[in-house]
Design a protein around this motif. Sequence first.
Motif, PDB file in Angstrom:
ATOM      1  N   ARG A  55      21.080  14.877   7.132  1.00 50.97           N
ATOM      2  CA  ARG A  55      20.793  14.678   5.704  1.00 50.97           C
ATOM      3  C   ARG A  55      20.991  15.980   4.921  1.00 50.97           C
ATOM      4  O   ARG A  55      21.720  16.013   3.929  1.00 50.97           O
ATOM      5  CB  ARG A  55      19.327  14.201   5.582  1.00 50.97           C
ATOM      6  N   ARG A  92      13.922   4.861  12.720  1.00 48.29           N
ATOM      7  CA  ARG A  92      13.667   5.994  11.835  1.00 48.29           C
ATOM      8  C   ARG A  92      13.210   5.522  10.459  1.00 48.29           C
ATOM      9  O   ARG A  92      13.403   4.368  10.100  1.00 48.29           O
ATOM     10  CB  ARG A  92      14.901   6.894  11.773  1.00 48.29           C
ATOM     11  N   ASP A  93      12.594   6.426   9.697  1.00 45.90           N
ATOM     12  CA  ASP A  93      11.877   5.960   8.508  1.00 45.90           C
ATOM     13  C   ASP A  93      12.763   5.554   7.329  1.00 45.90           C
ATOM     14  O   ASP A  93      12.621   4.457   6.787  1.00 45.90           O
ATOM     15  CB  ASP A  93      10.795   6.967   8.079  1.00 45.90           C
ATOM     16  N   ASN A 129      17.484   9.467   6.541  1.00 46.04           N
ATOM     17  CA  ASN A 129      17.053  10.160   7.764  1.00 46.04           C
ATOM     18  C   ASN A 129      17.572   9.461   9.010  1.00 46.04           C
ATOM     19  O   ASN A 129      17.181   9.808  10.123  1.00 46.04           O
ATOM     20  CB  ASN A 129      15.521  10.187   7.851  1.00 46.04           C
ATOM     21  N   ASP A 161       3.594   2.403  10.579  1.00 43.92           N
ATOM     22  CA  ASP A 161       3.166   3.802  10.488  1.00 43.92           C
ATOM     23  C   ASP A 161       2.924   4.137   9.021  1.00 43.92           C
ATOM     24  O   ASP A 161       3.861   4.282   8.238  1.00 43.92           O
ATOM     25  CB  ASP A 161       4.259   4.713  11.084  1.00 43.92           C
ATOM     26  N   ARG A 191       4.400   7.132   6.778  1.00 43.14           N
ATOM     27  CA  ARG A 191       5.721   7.045   6.145  1.00 43.14           C
ATOM     28  C   ARG A 191       5.624   6.885   4.632  1.00 43.14           C
ATOM     29  O   ARG A 191       6.521   7.306   3.900  1.00 43.14           O
ATOM     30  CB  ARG A 191       6.496   5.853   6.724  1.00 43.14           C
ATOM     31  N   ARG A 235       5.377  10.266   3.359  1.00 43.97           N
ATOM     32  CA  ARG A 235       6.663  10.917   3.595  1.00 43.97           C
ATOM     33  C   ARG A 235       7.673  10.496   2.524  1.00 43.97           C
ATOM     34  O   ARG A 235       8.450  11.317   2.039  1.00 43.97           O
ATOM     35  CB  ARG A 235       7.204  10.591   5.002  1.00 43.97           C
ATOM     36  N   ARG A 240       6.902  12.457  -0.516  1.00 45.77           N
ATOM     37  CA  ARG A 240       7.197  13.874  -0.267  1.00 45.77           C
ATOM     38  C   ARG A 240       8.710  14.135  -0.310  1.00 45.77           C
ATOM     39  O   ARG A 240       9.183  15.082  -0.946  1.00 45.77           O
ATOM     40  CB  ARG A 240       6.596  14.268   1.078  1.00 45.77           C
TER      41      ARG A 240
END
Length: 402
Positions: free
Chosen positions: A30, A111-112, A116, A154, A157, A160, A163
Amino acid sequence: HITLPTKVKQIISKLEKADFEAYAVGGCVRDSILGRSPEDWDITTSAKPEEVKRLFSATIDTGLQHGTVTVVIEKEGFEVTTFRLDGDYTDGRHPDRVAFTSSLTEDLRRRDFTINAMAYSEKRGLIDEFDGERDLEDGIIRAVGDACERFSEDALRMLRAIRFAGQLNFKIADETFDAIKEFSPNIAKVSVERIAKELEKLLLSGNPEYIALVYETGIFSVIAPEVAMLFENGEISASIKALSKASFPEKKELYQIRLAIFLEGLGADKAANLLKRLKLDNDTINTVKKLLGLSLREVENNETDMRRTVKEAGHKMMPLLLEMRRAKGLKDNKDLYQTVIDNGYCTSISELNINGKDLMDAGIPKGALIGSTLERLLELVIEKPELNTRESLLLEVRRNEE
Ligand code: ATP
Ligand code: MG
């Protein structure tokens, strides 16, 4: 347009020569596409941890149960993780078990966010099965697959997402944003340490004002209802605007300044209690608390006022206080503070040209009177710096005794 560092190339080609697949993956891909320099390079591979360990002479067992081995090349470590599938997440935090897979696609699917979930190797080029590159171009944070499912697996996330939006100045895709709103109560399942770490990265990002999204999604109502109240009362908008204006050479101090700006509406005590709950370090808690106490002081009109402020704040705190004021659009009086430094003005008892022993020699009895006399002399010297000589201060002590 991705240039892998030499050591990453070495690791990948060694794995490939042993007939495994291997790619740079996640944040480093990324960031490379964005033209930012990645903090670290993660490698994903079809090789099992034991096979990775066999191929490289220096390895560390970083997280074998998650398939992660750190390969060390000339003191630099690279995390090499086996293609992995995450099992069910019954606790909303960790997969119940992880299983290795031979499929890169399955590894990317766990993956989130799409940005990513890209992998790259020189041999295979960019592997982008979820249109991460398009989202990178459009500036969008989008969950891989069903957003609700991913956040219920989760809950971290969700933070995240906000963020990364702050760090990259991206927008969160509508369906991803709606899913965060829906699953925000799940944030209660995440440890305060992990929550605090994300909030720190967000406040230190180029767009700290995105912290408003933590409220808009309902997350603050769960982790800090007192902060949610500030938003509800409309008390926080000036603080939010000031956040990005604050700058400071060291990250730690910048974080403390931005925390103080953000939490100003709570007042020193409530803010300190919140930071304790978030298990921040004592230095940060104490610094923010002190800054919030000091920020109530009136801005100085003259050198004497400034000496008094320095007396209260201490030199260590002054640059933070002045920067906090500057960010809020108040007069910061940096020049006035500089004159205190340049003239070496006394602003603390330890800088008085007299000490407790001198006072005892002058006949003041040992005990509380010594301390209060020193305080009184400091006050005098703050008003009249020229009196900070041994003779003048002793004269003042004797005059007071009569
Ligand atoms: P940075 O290190 O710059 O904060 P990053 O993307 O490298 O960003 P890491 O936390 O280092 O983030 O994780 C590396 C990769 O692992 C991510 O890019 C993502 O693919 C995956 N990942 C990390 N945390 C999660 C998570 N909670 N859920 C799903 N995938 C995750
Ligand atoms: Mg990373």
